[in-house]
Design an enzyme around this catalytic site. Structure first.
Site, PDB file in Angstrom:
ATOM      1  N   ARG A 288       0.614   7.093   4.511  1.00 36.06           N
ATOM      2  CA  ARG A 288       0.628   5.695   4.980  1.00 36.06           C
ATOM      3  C   ARG A 288       0.253   5.608   6.452  1.00 36.06           C
ATOM      4  O   ARG A 288      -0.495   4.713   6.846  1.00 36.06           O
ATOM      5  CB  ARG A 288       2.004   5.077   4.734  1.00 36.06           C
ATOM      6  CG  ARG A 288       2.153   4.722   3.282  1.00 36.06           C
ATOM      7  CD  ARG A 288       3.492   4.205   2.900  1.00 36.06           C
ATOM      8  NE  ARG A 288       3.452   3.958   1.453  1.00 36.06           N
ATOM      9  CZ  ARG A 288       4.487   3.677   0.703  1.00 36.06           C
ATOM     10  NH1 ARG A 288       5.685   3.586   1.249  1.00 36.06           N
ATOM     11  NH2 ARG A 288       4.334   3.468  -0.578  1.00 36.06           N
ATOM     12  N   TYR A 422      -4.421   0.687  -1.176  1.00 36.15           N
ATOM     13  CA  TYR A 422      -3.826   1.944  -1.662  1.00 36.15           C
ATOM     14  C   TYR A 422      -2.709   2.435  -0.744  1.00 36.15           C
ATOM     15  O   TYR A 422      -2.467   1.876   0.306  1.00 36.15           O
ATOM     16  CB  TYR A 422      -4.875   3.004  -1.976  1.00 36.15           C
ATOM     17  CG  TYR A 422      -5.756   3.536  -0.874  1.00 36.15           C
ATOM     18  CD1 TYR A 422      -5.351   3.679   0.432  1.00 36.15           C
ATOM     19  CD2 TYR A 422      -7.052   3.967  -1.190  1.00 36.15           C
ATOM     20  CE1 TYR A 422      -6.177   4.219   1.396  1.00 36.15           C
ATOM     21  CE2 TYR A 422      -7.890   4.501  -0.222  1.00 36.15           C
ATOM     22  CZ  TYR A 422      -7.433   4.628   1.059  1.00 36.15           C
ATOM     23  OH  TYR A 422      -8.251   5.158   1.998  1.00 36.15           O
ATOM     24  N   GLU A 423      -2.027   3.456  -1.233  1.00 37.09           N
ATOM     25  CA  GLU A 423      -0.794   3.955  -0.580  1.00 37.09           C
ATOM     26  C   GLU A 423       0.251   2.854  -0.458  1.00 37.09           C
ATOM     27  O   GLU A 423       0.982   2.786   0.520  1.00 37.09           O
ATOM     28  CB  GLU A 423      -1.067   4.558   0.809  1.00 37.09           C
ATOM     29  CG  GLU A 423      -2.149   5.589   0.902  1.00 37.09           C
ATOM     30  CD  GLU A 423      -2.071   6.677  -0.144  1.00 37.09           C
ATOM     31  OE1 GLU A 423      -1.002   6.849  -0.746  1.00 37.09           O
ATOM     32  OE2 GLU A 423      -3.104   7.311  -0.383  1.00 37.09           O
ATOM     33  N   GLY A 424       0.317   2.004  -1.449  1.00 36.45           N
ATOM     34  CA  GLY A 424       1.283   0.906  -1.433  1.00 36.45           C
ATOM     35  C   GLY A 424       0.633  -0.331  -0.854  1.00 36.45           C
ATOM     36  O   GLY A 424       0.284  -0.358   0.337  1.00 36.45           O
ATOM     37  N   GLN A 429       4.486  -3.066   1.605  1.00 39.78           N
ATOM     38  CA  GLN A 429       4.843  -2.464   2.912  1.00 39.78           C
ATOM     39  C   GLN A 429       5.732  -3.424   3.702  1.00 39.78           C
ATOM     40  O   GLN A 429       6.685  -3.017   4.372  1.00 39.78           O
ATOM     41  CB  GLN A 429       3.585  -2.172   3.743  1.00 39.78           C
ATOM     42  CG  GLN A 429       2.605  -1.218   3.098  1.00 39.78           C
ATOM     43  CD  GLN A 429       3.217   0.137   2.834  1.00 39.78           C
ATOM     44  OE1 GLN A 429       3.877   0.707   3.692  1.00 39.78           O
ATOM     45  NE2 GLN A 429       3.025   0.635   1.637  1.00 39.78           N
TER      46      GLN A 429
END
Ligand SMILES: Cc1cc2nc3c(=O)[nH]c(=O)nc-3n(C[C@H](O)[C@H](O)[C@H](O)COP(=O)(O)OP(=O)(O)OC[C@H]3O[C@@H](n4cnc5c(N)ncnc54)[C@H](O)[C@@H]3O)c2cc1C
Length: 571
Positions: A288, A422-424, A429
């Site tokens: 992240r 992506y990555e959440g 977040q």
């Protein structure tokens, strides 16, 4: 293609703002040399692949992924120089560099071709996870190969029915004894699920051991190699892992985004059973922050590209009525270029501050660890949103030409869009920040952040030359403290907090970036062109965004007090 690794700025930040803690041989002069050398290679061997990477893309041929032709030499050159192992410990074949140096390199690489940078970033994060949680045998086998780039690693989490909600993952793992399991299931969206650059790929996979409970608590973590290995790690027969399709995407064409299948694929458990998700967070947290760093790296190249064009494109008349003049002379073009530069440079400083805190946290500094955890979703979400905004302004600066593929500017826009996903996804977040990092923590970490901001406000209080940015930072800190109180007063994880989460993240990012401008403009650095530029940009930021915090805070209050307002607006 314009490429800006921003080496000088990274070194300036590490010297004067987000000071590098001395680490053995890695003093700041050595770090400057390391970054300059890596940037030279990135510019010479990697940046030139970006156009082909976008145009040709990766392809699935006869069941194997074929990467764009120019990737091979770029990959070989990068690994021959040893850069992939920069931050890995020396005992595992790395160079043992401190995290902030790796952070700068991550951003520099993303400014070349984000697709290519993702392959290296995924492997690095995989290596970090193996170094932190795998058994000694796996470490001895995998880490030197990941450091040298002979092997790659992926994160295989997402499934068709399980995106944000990892608790819905269905891939199963059947125990085979001695810590080994047979995995079966299908993942989607797996970056670099296969490629033709490494002899082995380790898929770091979340799956559910037979009989485990549903939800995230039933998930375990496995390393599943693409190819079976002998005791020395030499790759052999297929391991029941294959790519059946690649996604056609808006951008990021070089990166093979794969449907990845497992059919009784043999994997090794990492850590205890049913503790997969907490362990995976080692990797996700790093990835992240990597997204935030990639965002500022890509944005830097978009800024350089737009500036170069604006200096050459002749249109319209100057204030003296004579023309045509370069469009960089028009106030509105200057507005766009200033905005692009100010967002990018304060984003870079913020991401490097997070990297500095991670480095301190690795030394056991608990406050630094809490601050790094707080800033990770802020960097991931705000800086990715801003990279897209910067890339969009870059297209605007070029007028209709920016919309044309040949201009190179629209690639930045398409590629940067994925960073918010992506990555959440960014909305998630914001919830992580508002609920987990602020509400559940009773505002302690946020209090430490605003205390650090207030310490700098006090330190630079008498500097008349900094009055504008000082006043903007003071107002942003006050609004952030107010919003924190409003959030703590709301029910933890309740509708008000969820509705206010995104405006709260935007306010936090704004306060942090204004703080970075204060620190950069007030840096104890030589009175040279760099400092002059920082001060000019800080003044611009204060003038342009000096009252932005009030708007963000008003949105936090409105959403927290009336979480139904969004649904009502849709009725
Ligand atoms: C190019 C690309 C590469 C990728 N690479 C990988 C990879 O290597 N490995 C991997 O495992 N995955 C990868 N992914 C998957 C990526 O991480 C997911 O797309 C992402 O986590 C979101 O999941 P989703 O797409 O299913 O969206 P969903 O979960 O369906 O979300 C859709 C929207 O709803 C919102 N939303 C969902 N749940 C909530 C909630 N509880 N509260 C508020 N809002 C919510 C989200 O913010 C989002 O805006 C990749 C994706 C892409 C596009």
């Amino acid at each position: 293609m314009t490429y800006d690794p921003a080496t000088e700025d990274f070194v300036w930040l590490l010297r004067h703002v987000t000071a590098l803690r001395p680490h053995g041989d890695f003093d700041i002069d050595t770090v400057a040399q390391v970054l300059e050398e890596a940037a030279r290679l990135a510019a010479g061997a990697v940046a030139p692949i970006a156009e082909e990477s976008d145009r040709v893309g990766s392809k699935l041929e006869n069941g194997r992924v074929v990467t764009p032709p120019m990737w091979k030499d770029a990959y070989a050159a990068w690994n021959a120089a040893g850069w992939q192992g920069l931050a890995l410990p020396e005992e595992h074949g790395g160079m043992g560099a401190p995290f902030p140096v790796q952070a700068a390199l991550t951003a520099m690489l993303a400014g070349t071709d984000l697709s290519f940078a993702m392959l290296l970033g995924g492997s690095r994060a995989g290596a970090a996870l193996i170094a932190a949680h795998a058994g000694e045998d796996m470490k001895a086998l995998a880490l030197p190969k990941l450091a040298s780039g002979e092997w790659a690693a992926t994160i295989a989490m997402t499934e068709a029915q399980a995106g944000t909600d990892a608790g819905l993952i269905q891939t199963r793992a059947k125990p085979l004894g001695e810590g080994k399991y047979a995995l079966s299931g299908s993942k989607i969206f797996i970056s670099n699920g296969d490629q033709d650059l490494t002899e082995q790929t380790l898929h770091i996979t979340l799956a559910r051991i037979e009989g485990a409970e549903g939800g995230t608590r039933g998930l375990s973590l496995f390393v599943v190699p693409m190819w079976k290995m002998d005791g020395d790690g030499a790759p052999g027969a297929a391991n029941g892992v294959w790519v059946s399709a690649l996604e056609e995407k808006m951008g990021l064409h070089g990166s093979p985004t794969s449907v990845l299948n497992f059919d009784k694929a043999e994997g090794v458990l990492i850590g205890p059973e049913h503790s997969g998700l907490p362990l995976l967070f080692t990797m996700l947290n790093e990835m992240r922050l990597d997204v935030g760093l990639s965002a500022v790296g890509l944005a830097a190249s978009a800024v350089a590209h737009a500036r170069a064009y604006a200096a050459e494109r002749m249109q319209g008349r100057g204030p003296d009525g004579k023309g045509p003049v370069a469009i960089e002379n028009h106030p509105d073009v200057q507005r766009m270029l200033s905005l692009m530069a100010a967002l990018t440079e304060s984003g870079r400083a913020l991401a490097m501050e997070a990297a500095r805190l991670i480095d301190l946290a690795e030394e056991g500094d608990g406050t630094a660890a809490a601050l790094a955890a707080l800033l990770t979703p802020v960097c991931k979400a705000a800086l990715s949103d801003q990279a897209f905004a910067v890339a969009s302004l870059g297209v605007q600066v070029m007028g209709g030409h920016g919309y044309v593929v040949e201009s190179g500017a629209e690639r930045f826009l398409r590629d940067s869009r994925v960073l918010a996903l992506y990555e959440g996804a960014n909305g998630v977040q914001a919830i992580d920040l508002a609920v987990r990092k602020v509400q559940k923590d009773g505002g302690a970490a946020l209090g430490a952040l605003t205390a650090a901001m207030r310490a700098d406000l006090e330190r630079l209080d008498r500097r008349k030359d900094l009055a504008a940015v000082h006043s903007a930072a003071a107002s942003a800190v006050a609004e952030l403290e107010g919003a924190c109180h409003a959030l703590i007063a709301a029910e933890t994880g309740g509708a008000g907090a969820l509705a206010a989460a995104y405006p709260f993240l935007e306010l936090t990012a704004h306060a942090c970036q204004t703080w970075m401008w204060l620190r950069m403009a007030g840096a104890d650095a030589p009175d040279d062109a760099v400092l002059a530029r920082k001060r000019a940009l800080a003044d611009f930021w204060a003038g342009y965004f000096g009252h932005a915090a009030e708007g963000h805070y008003a949105r936090v209050r409105a959403a927290a007090a009336n979480p139904e307002m969004y649904r009502a607006a849709l009725s």
